[in-house]
Every structure is written in C-alpha cells, then in structure tokens.
Design an enzyme around this catalytic site. Structure first.
Site, PDB file in Angstrom:
ATOM      1  N   LYS A   1      -3.171  -1.170  60.525  1.00 21.98           N
ATOM      2  CA  LYS A   1      -1.526  -1.884  60.721  1.00 21.98           C
ATOM      3  C   LYS A   1      -0.694  -0.985  61.396  1.00 21.98           C
ATOM      4  O   LYS A   1      -0.550   0.212  60.905  1.00 21.98           O
ATOM      5  CB  LYS A   1      -1.248  -2.185  59.481  1.00 21.98           C
ATOM      6  CG  LYS A   1       0.121  -3.004  59.072  1.00 21.98           C
ATOM      7  CD  LYS A   1       0.493  -3.238  57.629  1.00 21.98           C
ATOM      8  CE  LYS A   1       1.596  -4.109  57.774  1.00 21.98           C
ATOM      9  NZ  LYS A   1       2.166  -4.357  56.215  1.00 21.98           N
TER      10      LYS A   1
ATOM     11  N   ARG B   1      10.357  -6.314  56.436  1.00 22.08           N
ATOM     12  CA  ARG B   1      11.371  -5.660  55.378  1.00 22.08           C
ATOM     13  C   ARG B   1      12.523  -6.412  55.371  1.00 22.08           C
ATOM     14  O   ARG B   1      13.154  -6.468  54.225  1.00 22.08           O
ATOM     15  CB  ARG B   1      11.597  -4.205  55.890  1.00 22.08           C
ATOM     16  CG  ARG B   1      10.437  -3.417  55.778  1.00 22.08           C
ATOM     17  CD  ARG B   1      10.857  -1.966  56.264  1.00 22.08           C
ATOM     18  NE  ARG B   1       9.504  -0.967  56.088  1.00 22.08           N
ATOM     19  CZ  ARG B   1       9.584   0.054  56.844  1.00 22.08           C
ATOM     20  NH1 ARG B   1      10.537   0.588  57.591  1.00 22.08           N
ATOM     21  NH2 ARG B   1       8.409   0.784  56.649  1.00 22.08           N
TER      22      ARG B   1
ATOM     23  N   ARG C   1       9.571   5.948  55.011  1.00 24.85           N
ATOM     24  CA  ARG C   1       8.225   5.839  54.362  1.00 24.85           C
ATOM     25  C   ARG C   1       7.103   6.792  55.133  1.00 24.85           C
ATOM     26  O   ARG C   1       6.025   6.867  54.983  1.00 24.85           O
ATOM     27  CB  ARG C   1       7.749   4.653  54.306  1.00 24.85           C
ATOM     28  CG  ARG C   1       8.457   3.762  53.435  1.00 24.85           C
ATOM     29  CD  ARG C   1       7.525   2.067  53.198  1.00 24.85           C
ATOM     30  NE  ARG C   1       8.786   1.601  52.401  1.00 24.85           N
ATOM     31  CZ  ARG C   1       8.880   0.293  52.409  1.00 24.85           C
ATOM     32  NH1 ARG C   1       8.744  -0.177  53.510  1.00 24.85           N
ATOM     33  NH2 ARG C   1       9.594  -0.341  51.606  1.00 24.85           N
TER      34      ARG C   1
ATOM     35  N   CYS D   1       1.288  -3.685  46.115  1.00 24.06           N
ATOM     36  CA  CYS D   1       2.389  -2.697  46.473  1.00 24.06           C
ATOM     37  C   CYS D   1       3.594  -2.694  45.410  1.00 24.06           C
ATOM     38  O   CYS D   1       3.687  -3.811  44.707  1.00 24.06           O
ATOM     39  CB  CYS D   1       3.075  -2.455  47.946  1.00 24.06           C
ATOM     40  SG  CYS D   1       3.531  -1.156  48.514  1.00 24.06           S
TER      41      CYS D   1
ATOM     42  N   GLU E   1      -8.819   8.798  56.911  1.00 24.69           N
ATOM     43  CA  GLU E   1      -8.421   7.889  55.809  1.00 24.69           C
ATOM     44  C   GLU E   1      -9.173   6.794  55.651  1.00 24.69           C
ATOM     45  O   GLU E   1      -9.451   6.475  54.208  1.00 24.69           O
ATOM     46  CB  GLU E   1      -6.860   7.514  56.392  1.00 24.69           C
ATOM     47  CG  GLU E   1      -5.747   8.215  55.846  1.00 24.69           C
ATOM     48  CD  GLU E   1      -5.153   8.496  54.612  1.00 24.69           C
ATOM     49  OE1 GLU E   1      -5.752   7.703  53.835  1.00 24.69           O
ATOM     50  OE2 GLU E   1      -4.118   9.057  54.692  1.00 24.69           O
TER      51      GLU E   1
ATOM     52  N   LYS F   1      -2.478   2.671  57.777  1.00 23.90           N
ATOM     53  CA  LYS F   1      -1.109   2.104  57.968  1.00 23.90           C
ATOM     54  C   LYS F   1      -0.253   3.042  58.445  1.00 23.90           C
ATOM     55  O   LYS F   1       0.005   4.174  57.704  1.00 23.90           O
ATOM     56  CB  LYS F   1      -0.815   1.400  56.466  1.00 23.90           C
ATOM     57  CG  LYS F   1       0.381   0.786  56.670  1.00 23.90           C
ATOM     58  CD  LYS F   1       0.846   0.181  55.176  1.00 23.90           C
ATOM     59  CE  LYS F   1       2.130  -0.318  55.355  1.00 23.90           C
ATOM     60  NZ  LYS F   1       2.455  -1.050  53.816  1.00 23.90           N
TER      61      LYS F   1
ATOM     62  N   SER G   1       4.834  -8.554  61.682  1.00 23.41           N
ATOM     63  CA  SER G   1       6.095  -9.150  61.835  1.00 23.41           C
ATOM     64  C   SER G   1       6.832  -8.927  63.129  1.00 23.41           C
ATOM     65  O   SER G   1       7.242  -9.925  63.704  1.00 23.41           O
ATOM     66  CB  SER G   1       7.063  -9.241  60.667  1.00 23.41           C
ATOM     67  OG  SER G   1       7.411  -7.610  60.400  1.00 23.41           O
TER      68      SER G   1
END
Length: 321
Positions: free
Chosen positions: A247, A204, A216, A119, A232, A194, A273
């Site tokens: 995710k 982040r 985003r 990414c 997707e 995602k 996270s």
C-alpha cells in the site's frame, strides 16, 4: 529470404487481442472498502472521494445487497466516529461502530467475506496509529491495544483482520491471541509494506485521522526504500500473516512485483484514496476517459502480481468486467 517479424498480426482485431491477452481482471479479485458511521439512515457522500459514501449500519445492509449482486466477494470495513480519546478505545469497544456493523453483516450476508481494518488512528484524539507519550508513538503498548481491537472485531464476525498500523511484532501477537481464544479460522491480512505516502490524503479527510502533530514516517515506510519492504513482508509471514499487502498500489508496482515473485502467500494491493480521487477529478473535468483509465490502472496492479485488489472502483469494475 529474410522473414519480416510482424507482432502486429496479433493486434489486428479485438477477438485476437482477447485471445492472446496475458493479464485478465476478474471480479473475484476485488475487495470493496466501506466507511461505517454511527447513527441511522445515513448514506452521505465523502466530498474528497466522489462516489464513495459514509454508511450507517442500516444503510450498509442495502449497499451490501448491491455488492453481493455484483459478485464482489468481500468488503473491508473502516470505522469513523467523533468519540475519540488518547488510546483509541473505540477500536476495541465490543459495541463500537465496526463491531456493531459486523454482527449485522454476518447475520444478513453469511457467505460474504468481511475484513476489518485494525488500527487506532480513526479512534485517537491525536490521529496517530498507537499510544503516544511525550510526542512519541510507543510500539509495544500500541501492540497490546491493536491485539484487543483484532480480537474484538474477530469476535464480532470479521473473517479477516487487517492490521494497518505498522507496529513491529503486531502480526505475531494477533495470531497468538486469536489462537488462544479459539479463533484459529480467522485470517490475518497484514499491511506489510505500507509506505508513508501523500496518496492517503482523501482517506485521512474521510476518516478524520490526520495526525494532530508530526507525521507517520516514524512507523510507516520511507517511499525511497525497496529492500526494506521485502524484510517487512518476510517478518509478517514468519509471524503468521495469511495475506500480505502492499500500500499504495500504483506508485509501488515494483514492490508488488518483487513481493509476488519472492513469496508464496497471497498478495493484496490497496488502490488508495488519492489514486482513486485523482482519476475521479480528472474524469469529472473531462480530461480523461474514466472507464479506460480505471481499467488500465487496475489491470497494471494485477499485471504486477497482486491477486487481491482493494479498490474504491470495485463496484464500477464489477459492472464493466
């Protein structure tokens, strides 16, 4: 005489519960995410993710010795750098932080699986996952750079490249580029479903990838949508993805189940996270039993249908299983 149904017979003791257990966790299903930084002698805890560290390449080698000794088959590498620009050039720098680490990793641990997150967001000054013009993230110019990053990491030694940007068409372009360059054995694990999620907050913070403007939602998926995930995933499989990912994991168990039932490719789920840090914080307060909560939550991901589980709890789970 009516027979009384007594399902509790199969719950009367630990041995019989183990005998009839439907879902089992194995260390073979775990992937451990690791943050790599520039410099030497660095092992520094990430404040928002207790027990998770930044590693410089030299300290990473010692960490991988432990990972290997626990039987964890592989790691997913993320680069963290202060050297950022508008086009995220660090992502496709052959001497970048991840590329440099990968070369050392493959020399020292040739049998371990090394996955590279692909990414731009950790490397861009604006924090978005692609090329920005006039406040908009452009798809096709972003794909060109994402392909360069995938090739660079694959050349450096990544066994699996994992595009996480959610740009349209990037899996197909990566597959074509890998094949053209003789890297046909390199696998693609696509972040296929995602979602735009609040659970990425600690990551982040750790990666320094919070967008400088906007959010985003223009490229990551709306968390209200279910059928879109199936579209997707199908697109990524058609474009050549070898593994697909959902995710986050815990808030999307229904998506993991849908995907695993409909498609015959390996399904990964990322226990992200925020999911990690919530359990850690509650455990530190003494509000929950950490081992019990981790085992239950990760088993739920496995029960939903994920065959690969990416989790910051990997080392702890490997010791407990």
């Amino acid at each position: 005489m009516d027979i009384i149904k007594r399902p509790r017979r199969l719950r009367t003791g630990e041995w019989i519960r183990r005998l009839v257990r439907e879902t089992r966790l194995s260390v073979d299903e775990l992937i451990y995410p690791i943050f790599i930084v520039e410099g030497e002698g660095i092992k520094r805890e990430i404040p928002s993710m207790p027990g998770v560290y930044y590693f410089s390449s030299d300290c990473l080698m010692r960490e991988l010795e432990e990972v290997q000794s626990l039987g964890i088959p592989g790691v997913l590498l993320f680069g963290v750098t202060d050297k950022k620009d508008d086009v995220g050039s660090g992502a496709y720098d052959d001497n970048g932080v991840v590329q440099t680490a990968l070369k050392q990793c493959k020399r020292n641990f040739p049998q371990m699986i090394f996955m590279a997150d692909i990414c731009l967001c950790e490397y861009t000054s604006h924090g978005h996952c692609g090329v920005v013009r006039d406040g908009h993230v452009l798809n096709d110019p972003s794909v060109e750079l994402i392909v360069k990053a995938a090739l660079s990491c694959a050349d450096a030694g990544a066994d699996v490249v994992a595009p996480s940007d959610m740009m349209d068409g990037r899996v197909g372009e990566i597959r074509k580029a890998l094949d053209r360059n003789g890297l046909t054995d390199k696998a693609i694990m696509a972040y296929s479903a995602k979602y735009s999620s609040a659970f990425y907050g600690p990551f982040r913070d750790a990666a320094g990838s919070k967008p400088a403007f906007g959010d985003r939602r223009g490229y990551q998926m709306d968390f209200c949508n279910r059928k879109e995930a199936l579209r997707e995933v199908r697109l990524d499989i058609d474009e050549g993805a070898d593994i697909i990912m959902v995710k986050p994991a815990l808030a999307y168990l229904d998506i993991i189940r849908d995907v695993s039932e409909r498609f015959d490719v390996p399904v990964a789920a990322y226990n992200v996270s925020g999911e990690y840090s919530m359990i850690k914080a509650a455990a530190q307060k003494g509000w929950i039993d950490e081992r019990a909560a981790v085992t239950e939550s990760v088993t739920a991901i496995r029960r939903a249908g994920a065959g690969i589980i990416i989790t910051y709890f990997a080392k702890q789970l490997a010791q407990w299983i």
